[in-house]
Design a protein around this motif. Structure first.
Motif, PDB file in Angstrom:
ATOM      1  N   ARG A 186     -47.253  13.190   0.278  1.00 10.38           N
ATOM      2  CA  ARG A 186     -47.313  11.746  -1.060  1.00 10.38           C
ATOM      3  C   ARG A 186     -49.181  11.163   0.138  1.00 10.38           C
ATOM      4  O   ARG A 186     -49.643  10.465  -1.033  1.00 10.38           O
ATOM      5  N   ASP A 226     -35.753  -5.334   7.388  1.00 10.38           N
ATOM      6  CA  ASP A 226     -36.438  -4.973   6.180  1.00 10.38           C
ATOM      7  C   ASP A 226     -35.272  -3.078   5.608  1.00 10.38           C
ATOM      8  O   ASP A 226     -34.427  -3.421   6.656  1.00 10.38           O
ATOM      9  N   ALA A 227     -36.170  -2.580   5.080  1.00  5.88           N
ATOM     10  CA  ALA A 227     -35.001  -1.054   4.868  1.00  5.88           C
ATOM     11  C   ALA A 227     -35.328  -0.075   6.624  1.00  5.88           C
ATOM     12  O   ALA A 227     -35.584  -0.108   6.690  1.00  5.88           O
ATOM     13  N   SER A 281     -38.330   4.436  -0.872  1.00  5.05           N
ATOM     14  CA  SER A 281     -38.919   4.879  -2.625  1.00  5.05           C
ATOM     15  C   SER A 281     -37.635   5.595  -3.083  1.00  5.05           C
ATOM     16  O   SER A 281     -37.326   5.350  -4.025  1.00  5.05           O
ATOM     17  N   MET A 299     -30.617  -8.070  -0.173  1.00  2.59           N
ATOM     18  CA  MET A 299     -31.360  -6.569   0.297  1.00  2.59           C
ATOM     19  C   MET A 299     -29.869  -5.298   0.671  1.00  2.59           C
ATOM     20  O   MET A 299     -30.036  -4.168  -0.005  1.00  2.59           O
ATOM     21  N   ALA A 322     -41.962  -8.421   3.951  1.00  9.80           N
ATOM     22  CA  ALA A 322     -41.767  -9.291   3.294  1.00  9.80           C
ATOM     23  C   ALA A 322     -40.245 -10.423   3.776  1.00  9.80           C
ATOM     24  O   ALA A 322     -39.684  -9.488   4.236  1.00  9.80           O
ATOM     25  N   ARG A 342     -49.734  -5.776  -0.730  1.00  6.73           N
ATOM     26  CA  ARG A 342     -49.666  -7.045   0.491  1.00  6.73           C
ATOM     27  C   ARG A 342     -50.397  -6.966   1.248  1.00  6.73           C
ATOM     28  O   ARG A 342     -51.127  -8.324   1.628  1.00  6.73           O
ATOM     29  N   SER A 402     -45.464  -1.504  -1.603  1.00 10.78           N
ATOM     30  CA  SER A 402     -45.978  -2.636  -0.881  1.00 10.78           C
ATOM     31  C   SER A 402     -47.542  -3.119   0.155  1.00 10.78           C
ATOM     32  O   SER A 402     -47.973  -3.736   0.524  1.00 10.78           O
ATOM     33  N   LYS A 436     -38.304  -0.954  -8.872  1.00  7.99           N
ATOM     34  CA  LYS A 436     -39.274  -1.128  -9.051  1.00  7.99           C
ATOM     35  C   LYS A 436     -39.405  -0.206 -10.421  1.00  7.99           C
ATOM     36  O   LYS A 436     -38.422   0.886 -11.059  1.00  7.99           O
ATOM     37  N   GLY A 443     -49.674   4.240  -4.465  1.00  6.03           N
ATOM     38  CA  GLY A 443     -49.832   5.325  -3.415  1.00  6.03           C
ATOM     39  C   GLY A 443     -48.484   4.333  -2.974  1.00  6.03           C
ATOM     40  O   GLY A 443     -47.499   5.163  -2.454  1.00  6.03           O
ATOM     41  N   LYS A 489     -37.859  -9.602  -0.756  1.00 10.01           N
ATOM     42  CA  LYS A 489     -37.681  -8.193  -1.103  1.00 10.01           C
ATOM     43  C   LYS A 489     -39.072  -7.776  -2.408  1.00 10.01           C
ATOM     44  O   LYS A 489     -38.119  -7.663  -3.256  1.00 10.01           O
TER      45      LYS A 489
HETATM   46  C1  DP6 Z   1     -37.706  -2.898   1.453  1.00  9.33           C
HETATM   47  O1  DP6 Z   1     -43.830   0.052  -0.718  1.00  9.33           O
HETATM   48  O2  DP6 Z   1     -42.011   1.565   0.486  1.00  9.33           O
HETATM   49  O3  DP6 Z   1     -40.116  -2.737   2.491  1.00  9.33           O
HETATM   50  O4  DP6 Z   1     -43.566   1.691  -3.926  1.00  9.33           O
HETATM   51  O5  DP6 Z   1     -41.930   3.753  -3.427  1.00  9.33           O
HETATM   52  O6  DP6 Z   1     -43.830   2.739  -1.746  1.00  9.33           O
HETATM   53  P1  DP6 Z   1     -43.290   2.791  -2.313  1.00  9.33           P
HETATM   54  O7  DP6 Z   1     -41.627   1.266  -2.090  1.00  9.33           O
HETATM   55  P2  DP6 Z   1     -42.235   0.649  -0.550  1.00  9.33           P
HETATM   56  O8  DP6 Z   1     -41.099  -0.520  -0.279  1.00  9.33           O
HETATM   57  C2  DP6 Z   1     -40.892  -1.484   0.463  1.00  9.33           C
HETATM   58  C3  DP6 Z   1     -39.578  -2.252   0.296  1.00  9.33           C
HETATM   59  C4  DP6 Z   1     -39.047  -2.418   1.257  1.00  9.33           C
HETATM   60  C5  DP6 Z   1     -39.458  -4.560   0.940  1.00  9.33           C
HETATM   61  C6  DP6 Z   1     -41.005  -4.904   1.030  1.00  9.33           C
HETATM   62  O9  DP6 Z   1     -41.907  -4.348   2.054  1.00  9.33           O
HETATM   63  O10 DP6 Z   1     -40.926  -5.579   0.379  1.00  9.33           O
END
Ligand code: DP6
Length: 293
Positions: A64, A270-271, A180, A229, A12, A141, A138, A19, A135, A15
């Protein structure tokens, strides 16, 4: 009978962070699909569900995954159980959106296997992306390429210029906090109050800048967005972070490259500690050496 499907990761530039229930995002996000970074999932009918852990995933990650397969099975009212195998062609849990490709691949493979067994038509891409979102957010997408835009209401492809992705891996360790958990923790940051507005505004501005090929503006917006972020992470309670010293060093080198040339790559993180670059064209070989060293 064995069913095998693969799906790409995505990164992303605006980002998804924060949620609601069922992974409904608090703000819209925009991602680039990474066709070369893929997860392959295989399903084979078995007496019980079991996961072949060839990627050394945590027990939590496996549960999960099994929970999501169960969710798909219940959607179709299917009774079959499966042996599940999942392999990435890249490192997992290091900020390269492996949950996106793995949940997208599991959703595709689960729908395909179950629909074959029950002799039902395969759901549309749109429906499968919504199943996948439950599930891992992200992952919805990853069903669209090269660009995907995901709002509270829908996810779809968006027509924007093709870019050239490059990953700088500075750390292949496991993330200290899962994405998450990060989604919940960021709500405790004093910076979270205006986060939705900032992200939506940046999304609008980035789409405009990409369409106008205003590259410097694209770089600036994406730079602010990933720092936004990570600032949320660092000001949460308890605070946490992903950058290593090498991450900062590479970021400084990228800044210097831009200063010297008035040009350079778009950057996002990203994270995790690893750095994603996007170039306008493939002709940038000499620059990458300066960035890494
Ligand atoms: C930082 O899709 O891993 O990558 O919905 O809890 O499975 P859950 O989270 P996830 O979150 C991704 C967050 C990110 C930013 C992004 O991909 O947009």
């Amino acid at each position: 009978m064995i069913w095998t499907t693969s799906a790409p990761a995505n990164i992303a530039l605006i980002k998804y962070m924060g949620k609601d229930k069922d992974n409904i995002p608090l703000n819209s996000s925009l991602s680039y699909t990474l066709n070369n970074y893929r997860t392959t999932v295989s399903l084979e009918i078995a007496k019980e569900d079991y996961f072949v852990n060839s990627e050394n995933l945590s027990q939590f990650a496996i549960e999960r995954f099994l929970k999501h397969l169960n969710y798909i099975r219940q959607l179709f009212n299917c009774k079959e159980k499966f042996k599940i195998q999942s392999t990435n062609n890249f490192i997992h849990s290091a900020g390269i959106a492996s949950s996106a490709s793995s949940f997208a691949a599991l959703t595709l493979c689960g729908c395909k296997a179950i629909c074959d067994i029950l002799q039902k038509p395969l759901p549309s891409l749109d429906e499968m992306s919504q199943i996948s979102r439950k599930g891992s957010g992200s992952s919805c997408r990853s069903f669209f390429a090269p660009w995907a835009i995901w709002t509270k209401k829908s996810v779809q492809a968006i027509n924007l210029p093709i870019l050239h992705h490059e990953l700088i891996t500075v750390d292949d360790g496991i993330k200290p906090v899962t994405s998450s958990d990060a989604h919940e923790l960021v709500k405790t940051s004093y910076l979270f109050k205006d986060r939705i507005n900032r992200a939506e505004k940046r999304l609008e501005n980035l789409i405009k800048a990409l369409n106008e090929l205003n590259w410097q503006q694209c770089y600036q917006i994406c730079w602010e967005e990933f720092w936004d972020m990570h600032a949320l992470f660092e000001t949460s309670s308890p605070h946490f972070g992903y950058f290593s010293a090498k991450t900062i060093q590479v970021l400084r080198n990228i800044e210097n490259l831009w200063k010297e040339n008035n040009d350079g790559p778009i950057v996002t993180i990203d994270a995790g500690a690893n750095i994603h670059l996007f170039w306008k064209n493939t002709n940038h070989g000499k620059n990458i050496h300066n960035i890494i060293n």
